[in-house]
Scaffold this active site. Structure first.
Site, PDB file in Angstrom:
ATOM      1  N   ARG A   1     -37.771 -18.642  97.092  1.00  5.59           N
ATOM      2  CA  ARG A   1     -38.201 -19.967  97.543  1.00  5.59           C
ATOM      3  C   ARG A   1     -37.807 -20.189  99.006  1.00  5.59           C
ATOM      4  NH1 ARG A   1     -36.402 -25.213  94.227  1.00  5.59           N
ATOM      5  NH2 ARG A   1     -34.424 -24.692  95.204  1.00  5.59           N
TER       6      ARG A   1
ATOM      7  N   LYS B   1     -38.617 -26.777 100.877  1.00  3.22           N
ATOM      8  CA  LYS B   1     -37.247 -27.284 100.749  1.00  3.22           C
ATOM      9  C   LYS B   1     -36.700 -27.443 102.163  1.00  3.22           C
ATOM     10  CE  LYS B   1     -33.300 -27.010  97.703  1.00  3.22           C
ATOM     11  NZ  LYS B   1     -33.291 -28.447  97.456  1.00  3.22           N
TER      12      LYS B   1
HETATM   13  N1  PMP Z   1     -36.434 -31.943  93.758  1.00  2.00           N
HETATM   14  C1  PMP Z   1     -35.756 -32.177  94.900  1.00  2.00           C
HETATM   15  C2  PMP Z   1     -36.312 -33.129  95.890  1.00  2.00           C
HETATM   16  C3  PMP Z   1     -34.517 -31.526  95.140  1.00  2.00           C
HETATM   17  O1  PMP Z   1     -33.852 -31.750  96.275  1.00  2.00           O
HETATM   18  C4  PMP Z   1     -34.007 -30.646  94.150  1.00  2.00           C
HETATM   19  C5  PMP Z   1     -32.669 -29.999  94.340  1.00  2.00           C
HETATM   20  N2  PMP Z   1     -32.754 -28.824  95.072  1.00  2.00           N
HETATM   21  C6  PMP Z   1     -34.760 -30.428  92.984  1.00  2.00           C
HETATM   22  C7  PMP Z   1     -35.968 -31.086  92.823  1.00  2.00           C
HETATM   23  C8  PMP Z   1     -34.277 -29.490  91.914  1.00  2.00           C
HETATM   24  O2  PMP Z   1     -34.516 -28.153  92.300  1.00  2.00           O
HETATM   25  P1  PMP Z   1     -33.610 -26.958  91.802  1.00  2.00           P
HETATM   26  O3  PMP Z   1     -33.705 -26.893  90.330  1.00  2.00           O
HETATM   27  O4  PMP Z   1     -34.188 -25.756  92.471  1.00  2.00           O
HETATM   28  O5  PMP Z   1     -32.222 -27.260  92.256  1.00  2.00           O
END
Ligand code: PMP
Length: 295
Positions: free
Chosen positions: A52, A151
């Site tokens: 990612r 991200k």
């Molecule tokens: N949505 C947002 C906006 C986030 O910041 C996060 C945290 N990284 C997530 C979803 C959850 O993603 P992950 O399971 O990869 O931590």
């Protein structure tokens, strides 16, 4: 237990970690990141996080300056220096240090930072009692603006959402898209359960495809539980039989109230608890397969 930061090849104690005021991550929020946690001391689902990170980098046209082995090595060094039993890591890559201006050629090389801090145990029973969410007025960014699928370190939209959630007495805020559909939380993905079917918004709703979201979808499908990626609105979330959030540092987290109204009986529901159990088992299995930690 320690908080340390690896910066471009060197580890610093938290209080000595420094970056240039000309770094475009600082000046413009021109950066990407990953939050990774450890499981029995090792980075959990790191392959997926690195994939990612590469996808976010490509989306902002940032050329990463190391391969996956390079990131793994740097993460290992950071974890060793931190010395925590379990860590939360933040891997940040910025456009780099350069003159004032938007042009990417102003920055000859990206800056890479890896922050390590102690992780609150993911299985903490207090966490597993569930959280309260509020539907926010702040919308999730549109996919054609700074796409939620990136991200990005440009998090002001989420920060405004977190302010609003706090002012509403909620632990997490749920953001809608311009069409009024539920997208995700400010730092989590969101799921609901109705009549035995697990539902989470599709990427087209405008959200970050969370690593935990993907893992939970796989576990549910493998267990033969009915799941769908389909849009829903705040009214459906309020009327759900169960609801939960997912995220790296929290795992599966029951939602017990929406806008102050309990979800069903206001306690984590049976499907949420089953998924939490499947998640723990899968995590333990991965740790056992990796073998005992060296050192
Ligand atoms: N949505 C947002 C906006 C986030 O910041 C996060 C945290 N990284 C997530 C979803 C959850 O993603 P992950 O399971 O990869 O931590």
């Amino acid at each position: 237990m320690g908080e340390v930061v690896w910066i471009n090849g060197r580890v610093w104690p938290r209080d000595e970690a420094r970056i240039s005021v000309y770094d475009h991550g600082f000046l413009y929020g021109d950066s990407i990141y990953e939050t990774v946690r450890t499981s029995r001391g090792r980075p959990f689902l790191l392959d997926r996080h690195l994939a990612r990170l590469r996808s976010s980098a490509a989306a902002i046209r940032l050329a990463l300056d190391r391969d996956d082995a390079g990131y793994r090595h740097a993460i290992q060094e950071t974890l060793a220096a931190g010395g925590n039993p379990e860590s939360a890591l933040r891997v940040v890559v910025t456009r780099g240090v350069g003159d004032i201006g938007y042009a990417h050629r102003l920055c000859p090389a990206p800056s890479t930072l890896i922050y390590a801090r102690p992780l609150r145990p993911i299985r903490d029973p207090a966490l597993r009692q569930g959280v309260r969410v509020a539907i926010l007025d702040v919308l999730r960014n549109d996919r054609r603006a700074v796409s939620p699928a990136i991200k990005s370190g440009n998090l002001l939209n989420n920060i405004l959402g977190a302010f609003e959630a706090e002012s509403k007495g909620a632990d997490e805020g749920i953001m809608l898209n311009r069409g009024g559909q539920v997208t995700e939380g400010t730092m989590t993905n969101v799921f609901m359960v109705k009549s035995g079917v697990i539902r989470t918004p599709p990427p087209e709703a405008g959200l970050l495809p969370g690593i935990t979201r993907g893992f939970v979808l796989e576990l549910a499908r493998a267990a033969g539980m009915p799941v769908e990626e389909a849009p829903f609105g705040p009214g459906e979330l309020r009327a759900a039989d169960e609801a939960f959030l997912t995220g790296t540092t929290r795992g599966v987290l029951a939602i017990v109230a929406v806008d102050g109204t309990p979800v069903a009986d206001g306690r984590p529901g049976p499907i949420t608890l089953r998924l939490t159990g499947l998640f723990d088992t899968a995590e333990d299995r991965l740790a056992e397969r990796a073998g005992p930690q060296a050192g």
